[in-house]
Design an enzyme around this catalytic site. Structure first.
Site, PDB file in Angstrom:
ATOM      1  N   THR A   1       0.872  -1.193   0.000  1.00 22.98           N
ATOM      2  CA  THR A   1       0.000   0.000   0.000  1.00 22.98           C
ATOM      3  C   THR A   1       0.901   1.234   0.000  1.00 22.98           C
ATOM      4  O   THR A   1       1.331   1.671  -1.062  1.00 22.98           O
ATOM      5  CB  THR A   1      -0.965   0.012   1.206  1.00 22.98           C
ATOM      6  OG1 THR A   1      -0.219  -0.091   2.413  1.00 22.98           O
ATOM      7  CG2 THR A   1      -1.967  -1.124   1.106  1.00 22.98           C
TER       8      THR A   1
ATOM      9  N   LYS B   1       4.127  -6.521   4.431  1.00 22.65           N
ATOM     10  CA  LYS B   1       3.890  -5.139   4.039  1.00 22.65           C
ATOM     11  C   LYS B   1       3.526  -4.321   5.274  1.00 22.65           C
ATOM     12  O   LYS B   1       3.031  -4.859   6.273  1.00 22.65           O
ATOM     13  CB  LYS B   1       2.788  -5.024   2.993  1.00 22.65           C
ATOM     14  CG  LYS B   1       1.403  -5.467   3.412  1.00 22.65           C
ATOM     15  CD  LYS B   1       0.548  -4.463   4.158  1.00 22.65           C
ATOM     16  CE  LYS B   1       0.459  -3.121   3.501  1.00 22.65           C
ATOM     17  NZ  LYS B   1      -0.406  -2.221   4.318  1.00 22.65           N
TER      18      LYS B   1
ATOM     19  N   THR C   1      -1.713  -1.189   7.861  1.00 23.48           N
ATOM     20  CA  THR C   1      -1.775  -2.478   8.552  1.00 23.48           C
ATOM     21  C   THR C   1      -0.462  -3.197   8.354  1.00 23.48           C
ATOM     22  O   THR C   1       0.320  -2.861   7.481  1.00 23.48           O
ATOM     23  CB  THR C   1      -2.935  -3.301   7.934  1.00 23.48           C
ATOM     24  OG1 THR C   1      -3.977  -3.398   8.864  1.00 23.48           O
ATOM     25  CG2 THR C   1      -2.513  -4.663   7.464  1.00 23.48           C
TER      26      THR C   1
ATOM     27  N   GLU D   1       6.840   5.097   7.773  1.00 24.68           N
ATOM     28  CA  GLU D   1       6.484   6.400   7.211  1.00 24.68           C
ATOM     29  C   GLU D   1       7.395   7.492   7.767  1.00 24.68           C
ATOM     30  O   GLU D   1       7.434   7.723   8.973  1.00 24.68           O
ATOM     31  CB  GLU D   1       5.009   6.709   7.488  1.00 24.68           C
ATOM     32  CG  GLU D   1       4.092   5.860   6.614  1.00 24.68           C
ATOM     33  CD  GLU D   1       2.614   5.950   6.976  1.00 24.68           C
ATOM     34  OE1 GLU D   1       1.801   5.420   6.210  1.00 24.68           O
ATOM     35  OE2 GLU D   1       2.295   6.539   8.020  1.00 24.68           O
TER      36      GLU D   1
ATOM     37  N   ASN E   1       0.808  11.897   7.642  1.00 22.80           N
ATOM     38  CA  ASN E   1      -0.381  11.550   8.422  1.00 22.80           C
ATOM     39  C   ASN E   1      -1.243  12.736   8.818  1.00 22.80           C
ATOM     40  O   ASN E   1      -2.349  12.564   9.317  1.00 22.80           O
ATOM     41  CB  ASN E   1       0.033  10.754   9.658  1.00 22.80           C
ATOM     42  CG  ASN E   1       0.508   9.376   9.260  1.00 22.80           C
ATOM     43  OD1 ASN E   1      -0.270   8.586   8.757  1.00 22.80           O
ATOM     44  ND2 ASN E   1       1.798   9.117   9.433  1.00 22.80           N
TER      45      ASN E   1
ATOM     46  N   SER F   1      -6.659  13.830   2.490  1.00 26.23           N
ATOM     47  CA  SER F   1      -6.903  14.939   1.565  1.00 26.23           C
ATOM     48  C   SER F   1      -6.035  14.815   0.332  1.00 26.23           C
ATOM     49  O   SER F   1      -5.287  13.865   0.158  1.00 26.23           O
ATOM     50  CB  SER F   1      -6.679  16.269   2.273  1.00 26.23           C
ATOM     51  OG  SER F   1      -5.433  16.261   2.934  1.00 26.23           O
TER      52      SER F   1
END
Lengths: 471, 471
Positions: free
Chosen positions: B184, B210, B236, B327, B466, B471
């Site tokens: 993802t 992942k 996840t 991230e 995050n 958006s």
């Protein structure tokens, strides 16, 4: 492979953190408790001469002054925490003075740190009249650390208050100076007062606190294990509450323990617990009718309940100021969890939501991402009713989530009994663009467990402040 | 008041997140377990036709295939978690296939979500030979959510594999396509393999996973409570491990539970637990000698211990890839806690250090701020040995903290038995400017509790990703 490099560099302009200065307001002198003198001075812990770094609070009441405190549960307790804890145990909950310094936390400073904290106690004791038979000063320290206190300067500062140059007083300005002496990375002094009535008699309480980062307190009553070490830390929650009611030491402690759980132990800026967190309350009885007994939970249950309620509300007012001034904070968010089996379950879930990085970045982004709230909620294990019983489980089809604006307009349900609402995104954005709003989570379980937590968002500014704190 | 407005706006250039692409490397086909065919295709869950979104993994072994899994402990379990859990209970730990989709997590999708997950199972079952008597496919989903699966497209994708256009295969390229179908927000496919020997027989295991955000798994074995609801969530941890060893279902589960605790349950990107986290392992016995019994903890303890060790190390390899791709991550940090009373205590402390916002922003700032590490350490309550005994306490004078570089140069002690070292800041900066380094905390208590955790830093980039995810 097209997705690679997607998350690379860009220039970001950090949103201006709104000024918090308007949260510091003048208070009428009549709202301050009688029988206290205070000051805040520059003793020289901090380099800048215009900044106050030593605060003194002294009860001048003719009545016995009760004292209670809640201290950090961190295993690495700073020297002033250990010393204040020990004094309360020795005196059985009597103390007449508080001495606080900012600029140096005296944490992880070994034997020298303990000696310095004791010196601050003894020097402040010497200002008390009549002179105490045992130690009667509680001590607190906060600041950027790794160093011992400049104790000579602090001693000189304390002694200066026994001379004609002394500035101890009871005006608003004296209270304000004491509040300023607590400040470290705070952007405004945090001072509040209130008037209340028990059994027809009017009392007052006033208090101050400080804190902006390393804020996720978990404090308990005195009587913790001793031990100390050395090292560089920083920031902390410190606060004190002074009242002119007369309350027995044990009831002052139990009321404070209850109040702290529902105030200072229910806030989070960054989820990190400090080694210095301390909340002290003094009750000097200066406004109590002559010959009246101290308020006590056994002999005056009604009076005690009123006092506990006032103390809890007041502690929450002070605690919320810390969240408002949280490092990098642009939002003030009230998280309410209800329909949980117990208060502790509700409190744990509210705490988890309030510390979730994903929830807090979404709040910063003004994104009504209730999925993250749900994931945080579901990650908390509920407590079994007895050590051997199976813990209760959340029924996802009974859970509701609502955003509550602070401007009195209608709340916005986003999940009702496990079913997502079709959310008006414009309305959601409207609520989340407010500085203040609430997140309500109803678990819909049997039990009346309900808890409120106060938190702030997680911004670029937080990363900036803490990514290079020491440089 | 001079301090006011100190924490206001400024422009910050986000550091370029280093490319992680070099962590994806070709693997020799001989390192993949025999008896599996795989593929990854574009079924149409995602809009971009060049992106794979449906993966299939099928055991073609003539031997019974054992299956085990660990699922998220979140109360809001997604439909595929509930369905896979139920299948494992029904079959007693036998399953021959895994179907996974990315792009839609099928979480909080109510009755429809459960129906769709069952449809994926039944459609994949139809590809198995011989056809199964009971359900034998485990299902996983991940992606940005709030919506039901495009189940017609998924069904068509699964059925296409029974036609001449089918791409199921066992080459590196087939494994790579399956790994890509999991992705993802990942920036690279996460695929690893290893060869190992038990009792002189050579076996292989390979696997993929992942995850990049909402990563703080806490997974346990099958048999959790059922229940489902609807809502928008995201991200996840998903993973699967395939081996050609023969292992009994119960021993496969106990080895996996052990391995997951020391791998996937020991990583954190942001401290947030997802509703979909799932790790599945299949053991198809395709490389087992003819007539050999399945490895079992009671009948073949030695073989079982070797298998458990290999599985644990391999799971850790896969788990670490997720942290590397966290991230906004610019650092990969190994947190080791030892000298704790128990493994659980060490694990709790390592987890707290690994999720502390203050620690993680300091890591981002390359600041050797061990005070924050100490405060995080001290904030964790240790467990009492028995429910009624007093919990042990940390002795601050026995605690040591060391920074460990990954380049083989000397470690840097910063706290030794509670005494701060005079730290060479240049050397400290040298270590913290590495992409990889370690933080060792020795509590110096009696007991041999030791645990390792893997975490990353907390950057502006994390807030950017995050703060406006939707958006």
């Amino acid at each position: 492979m097209s997705r690679m490099f997607k998350r690379l560099s860009s220039t970001v302009t950090i949103k201006a953190t709104p000024s918090k200065a308007h949260h510091h307001v003048p208070l009428p002198s009549s709202s301050f408790p009688t029988g206290y003198v205070l000051t805040g001075i520059h003793a020289g812990v901090k380099k800048n001469h215009s900044v106050l770094d030593l605060g003194l609070i002294i009860s001048t009441s003719q009545q016995p002054t009760s004292a209670a405190a809640c201290f950090t549960r961190n295993a690495f307790k700073a020297a002033p925490v250990l010393v204040s804890d020990q004094i309360l145990q020795q005196t059985g909950g009597r103390a007449r003075a508080i001495v606080v310094n900012s600029g140096c936390a005296n944490a992880v400073t070994g034997r020298q740190g303990l000696d310095d904290a004791w010196t601050m106690v003894k020097e402040t004791d010497a200002l008390l009249r009549p002179l105490p038979a045992k130690n009667e000063t509680l001590v607190m320290s906060t600041g950027v650390i790794g160093q011992t206190l400049p104790i000579t300067k602090i001693v000189a500062g304390i002694r200066s208050q026994a001379t004609p140059e002394g500035t101890l007083g009871s005006t608003f300005e004296a209270w304000e100076r004491a509040a300023k002496a607590f400040m470290t990375t705070d952007t405004f002094p945090k001072l509040r007062s209130r008037v209340f009535t028990i059994g027809g008699v009017e009392y007052r309480m006033a208090g101050m606190d400080k804190g902006a980062g390393m804020i996720h307190p978990n404090m308990g009553p005195a009587g913790t294990t001793f031990g100390a070490s050395k090292g560089q830390l920083h920031a902390t929650l410190l606060g004190c509450i002074l009242t002119d009611a007369a309350v027995s030491p044990r009831s002052l402690q139990s009321a404070l323990t209850y109040a702290v759980d529902r105030s200072f132990n229910s806030i989070s800026v960054d989820g990190d617990m400090s080694t210095n967190d301390t909340i002290v309350v003094l009750a000097n009885g200066a406004a109590a009718p002559s010959g009246a007994k101290e308020i006590d939970e056994e002999t005056d249950r009604d009076g005690y309940e009123v006092f506990k309620k006032e103390l809890t509300e007041f502690a929450a007012d002070l605690a919320k100021l810390v969240v408002r001034d949280g490092e990098g904070a642009t939002k003030f968010v009230t998280v309410n969890v209800k329909g949980a089996p117990t208060y502790k379950d509700a409190h744990s879930i509210a705490s988890r939501i309030s510390t979730s990085a994903l929830v807090k970045t979404a709040l910063y982004g003004e994104d009504a991402n209730w999925g993250r709230i749900l994931a945080a909620t579901g990650s908390v294990p509920l407590r079994p009713a007895t050590p051997t019983s199976t813990p209760p489980t959340i029924d996802p089809t009974k859970v509701s989530v609502t955003f509550v604006p602070s401007d009195g307009t209608a709340p916005l349900p986003v999940l009702v009994n496990g079913e997502p609402e079709i959310v008006d995104e414009v309305r959601a954005k409207e609520i989340l663009s407010l500085e203040d709003f609430g997140v309500d989570v109803d678990l819909g379980m049997s039990g009346d467990g309900e808890a409120t937590y106060w938190t702030c968002d997680f911004s670029y500014e937080y990363v900036r402040i803490n990514g290079d704190y020491r440089s």
